[in-house]
Design a protein around this motif. Structure first.
Motif, PDB file in Angstrom:
ATOM      1  N   LEU A 128       0.834  -1.212   0.000  1.00 10.98           N
ATOM      2  CA  LEU A 128       0.000   0.000   0.000  1.00 10.98           C
ATOM      3  C   LEU A 128       0.866   1.259   0.000  1.00 10.98           C
ATOM      4  N   ASP A 129       1.987   1.211   0.685  1.00  9.41           N
ATOM      5  CA  ASP A 129       2.882   2.374   0.709  1.00  9.41           C
ATOM      6  C   ASP A 129       3.464   2.638  -0.682  1.00  9.41           C
ATOM      7  N   ARG A 130       3.814   1.591  -1.387  1.00  2.03           N
ATOM      8  CA  ARG A 130       4.371   1.774  -2.731  1.00  2.03           C
ATOM      9  C   ARG A 130       3.317   2.309  -3.700  1.00  2.03           C
ATOM     10  N   CYS A 131       2.089   1.931  -3.468  1.00  2.00           N
ATOM     11  CA  CYS A 131       1.023   2.334  -4.384  1.00  2.00           C
ATOM     12  C   CYS A 131       0.504   3.734  -4.090  1.00  2.00           C
ATOM     13  N   TYR A 132       0.176   4.003  -2.826  1.00  2.00           N
ATOM     14  CA  TYR A 132      -0.463   5.279  -2.461  1.00  2.00           C
ATOM     15  C   TYR A 132       0.434   6.191  -1.622  1.00  2.00           C
ATOM     16  N   GLY A 133       1.607   5.706  -1.289  1.00  2.00           N
ATOM     17  CA  GLY A 133       2.490   6.484  -0.439  1.00  2.00           C
ATOM     18  C   GLY A 133       2.254   6.150   1.030  1.00  2.00           C
ATOM     19  N   PRO A 134       3.243   6.362   1.875  1.00  2.00           N
ATOM     20  CA  PRO A 134       3.087   6.088   3.309  1.00  2.00           C
ATOM     21  C   PRO A 134       2.018   6.993   3.934  1.00  2.00           C
ATOM     22  N   VAL A 135       1.521   6.562   5.076  1.00  2.00           N
ATOM     23  CA  VAL A 135       0.546   7.376   5.818  1.00  2.00           C
ATOM     24  C   VAL A 135       1.272   8.591   6.383  1.00  2.00           C
ATOM     25  N   ALA A 136       0.867   9.772   5.927  1.00  2.00           N
ATOM     26  CA  ALA A 136       1.522  11.004   6.361  1.00  2.00           C
ATOM     27  C   ALA A 136       0.838  11.627   7.574  1.00  2.00           C
ATOM     28  N   ASP A 137      -0.443  11.365   7.723  1.00  2.00           N
ATOM     29  CA  ASP A 137      -1.173  11.976   8.845  1.00  2.00           C
ATOM     30  C   ASP A 137      -2.437  11.162   9.108  1.00  2.00           C
ATOM     31  N   TYR A 138      -2.927  11.269  10.330  1.00  2.00           N
ATOM     32  CA  TYR A 138      -4.182  10.600  10.702  1.00  2.00           C
ATOM     33  C   TYR A 138      -4.827  11.394  11.838  1.00  2.00           C
ATOM     34  N   SER A 139      -6.141  11.323  11.917  1.00  2.00           N
ATOM     35  CA  SER A 139      -6.876  12.021  12.985  1.00  2.00           C
ATOM     36  C   SER A 139      -8.207  11.320  13.214  1.00  2.00           C
ATOM     37  N   GLU A 140      -8.639  11.320  14.453  1.00  2.60           N
ATOM     38  CA  GLU A 140      -9.909  10.684  14.798  1.00  2.60           C
ATOM     39  C   GLU A 140     -11.071  11.577  14.374  1.00  2.60           C
TER      40      GLU A 140
END
Length: 220
Positions: A145-157
């Motif tokens: 998933l990181d290679r396809c869409y890029g690593p998770v840069a941010d997250y919030s509830e």
């Protein structure tokens, strides 16, 4: 009456009433006030009436029992109110503690994912995921998933997204990946560990940590 001599040696007297009038300063004799006619003569002052001292009333056994019943009833009402208040406070504290534990576990999982530390992220998963998916398989899927869409840069509830049912809680999170123009949401469900009530494990986060069908197909 005493007099004194003049130059010729003769004694002369001064009337006493004249001297008294002179001492009065008015030149007139002072009159004594008379009691009006018909007024009775009071030989002794009237006796002052005495106020009777209030007598203390002795409590009868019937009245005492009534007071005792009232005091006992008040005591039981206060005790019941205190018990109900303590029970509500305990449940409220437990609810806050449980919600905090589940939310902390979900945030810890996504924190490890955003750092690409998938081995650490795997420790937050419960048996519902770890039994069918081994750690190596989980890491492989996350890296794809990181290679396809890029690593998770941010997250919030997502605000007001938390739900609680029995021993499970769910939260919605918004994830942003570096290669995606728009963020997307995932739903994380956690279950309370039976052996350790303070431990929460992730039971479900969807098919994967990707954006799903809303994102373009991955060409990696």
């Amino acid at each position: 009456m005493q007099g004194r001599q003049d130059h010729s040696g003769e004694l002369w007297e001064k009337p006493a009433n004249k001297r008294t009038a002179e001492l009065n300063g008015t030149g007139k004799h002072r009159t004594i006030p008379q009691r009006p006619p018909g007024m009775a003569r009071i030989e002794h002052p009237p006796a002052k009436p005495r106020v009777a001292r209030p007598q203390s009333q002795t409590s009868t056994p019937k009245k005492f029992r009534k007071q005792l019943l009232i005091i006992t009833a008040i005591f039981f009402v206060c005790a019941a109110a205190a018990g109900i208040g303590s029970y509500m406070a305990y449940n409220l504290f437990q609810g806050i503690s449980v919600s905090s534990g589940a939310s902390t576990a979900a945030a810890g999982f996504l924190g490890a994912v955003s750092k690409s530390d998938y081995a650490q992220a795997y420790t937050y998963l419960g048996p519902a995921i770890t039994l069918p998916t081994h750690q190596a398989q989980f890491i492989q899927q996350a890296q794809a998933l990181d290679r396809c869409y890029g690593p998770v840069a941010d997250y919030s509830e997502v605000a007001n997204s938390a739900t609680n049912q029995d021993n499970s809680q769910s939260f919605s999170y918004t994830l942003t990946r570096s290669k995606l123009k728009k963020p997307y949401q995932i739903r994380i469900t956690l279950q309370q560990d039976r052996d350790s009530p303070n431990t929460w494990k992730i039971a479900d986060y969807g098919n994967d940590l990707g954006p799903g069908a809303s994102a373009p197909a991955c060409k990696a």
